[in-house]
Write a protein that holds these residues in place. Structure first.
Motif, PDB file in Angstrom:
ATOM      1  N   LEU A   5     -41.424  47.019   6.650  1.00  0.00           N
ATOM      2  CA  LEU A   5     -40.240  46.703   5.777  1.00  0.00           C
ATOM      3  C   LEU A   5     -40.585  46.481   4.603  1.00  0.00           C
ATOM      4  CD1 LEU A   5     -37.271  45.744   7.757  1.00  0.00           C
ATOM      5  CD2 LEU A   5     -37.796  48.071   7.049  1.00  0.00           C
ATOM      6  N   GLU A   6     -41.743  45.397   4.643  1.00  0.00           N
ATOM      7  CA  GLU A   6     -42.288  44.918   3.276  1.00  0.00           C
ATOM      8  C   GLU A   6     -43.306  45.661   2.512  1.00  0.00           C
ATOM      9  OE1 GLU A   6     -44.543  41.381   4.612  1.00  0.00           O
ATOM     10  OE2 GLU A   6     -42.583  40.295   4.918  1.00  0.00           O
ATOM     11  N   ASN A   7     -43.400  46.778   3.235  1.00  0.00           N
ATOM     12  CA  ASN A   7     -44.506  47.612   2.348  1.00  0.00           C
ATOM     13  C   ASN A   7     -43.711  48.940   1.655  1.00  0.00           C
ATOM     14  OD1 ASN A   7     -46.836  46.297   2.677  1.00  0.00           O
ATOM     15  ND2 ASN A   7     -47.062  47.052   4.785  1.00  0.00           N
ATOM     16  N   ILE A   8     -42.504  49.040   2.071  1.00  0.00           N
ATOM     17  CA  ILE A   8     -41.427  50.085   1.533  1.00  0.00           C
ATOM     18  C   ILE A   8     -41.224  49.853   0.146  1.00  0.00           C
ATOM     19  CG2 ILE A   8     -39.278  51.611   1.861  1.00  0.00           C
ATOM     20  CD1 ILE A   8     -39.566  51.012   4.841  1.00  0.00           C
ATOM     21  N   ASN A   9     -41.677  50.971  -0.679  1.00  0.00           N
ATOM     22  CA  ASN A   9     -41.282  50.757  -2.031  1.00  0.00           C
ATOM     23  C   ASN A   9     -40.605  52.247  -2.511  1.00  0.00           C
ATOM     24  OD1 ASN A   9     -43.297  52.772  -2.129  1.00  0.00           O
ATOM     25  ND2 ASN A   9     -44.780  51.386  -3.482  1.00  0.00           N
TER      26      ASN A   9
END
Length: 78
Positions: A5-9
Motif C-alpha cells: 500500500l505504501e508503494n501505490i502512487n
C-alpha cells in the motif's frame, strides 16, 4: 500488505453510468467504490474513498475512466 500500500502512487477507477444518470466508480485492485449523482459529486466521493482508505496519506494520481457502450443489433441471415 502495508509495504504494498505504501508503494501505490496511482489508482484507476472505472465509471459506469446508470440509466437514471447516477454514476458508480470502481477501483478494481483495492475494491474501492464511489457513487455520485453528477461527475462533480462522483469526483468528491472518489477523493473521500481514497482519503479514508489511505487515512489521508495517499500521494499520487487517480485516473477516472469512463467508457461508452455502443450497442449493435445483429440478426441472422435467412
Amino acid at each position: 500488505m502495508k509495504a504494498f500500500l505504501e508503494n501505490i502512487n496511482e489508482l484507476v477507477f472505472v465509471v459506469c453510468e446508470a440509466n437514471g444518470g447516477a454514476f458508480t466508480a470502481i477501483e478494481g485492485n483495492l475494491g474501492l467504490i464511489a457513487m455520485g449523482d453528477s461527475e462533480e459529486s462522483l469526483h468528491t466521493a472518489i477523493r473521500e474513498q481514497v482519503n479514508t482508505f489511505f487515512k489521508g496519506k495517499f500521494s499520487g494520481i487517480v485516473r477516472v475512466r469512463t467508457f461508452t457502450d455502443t450497442v449493435l443489433s445483429i440478426t441472422p441471415r435467412p
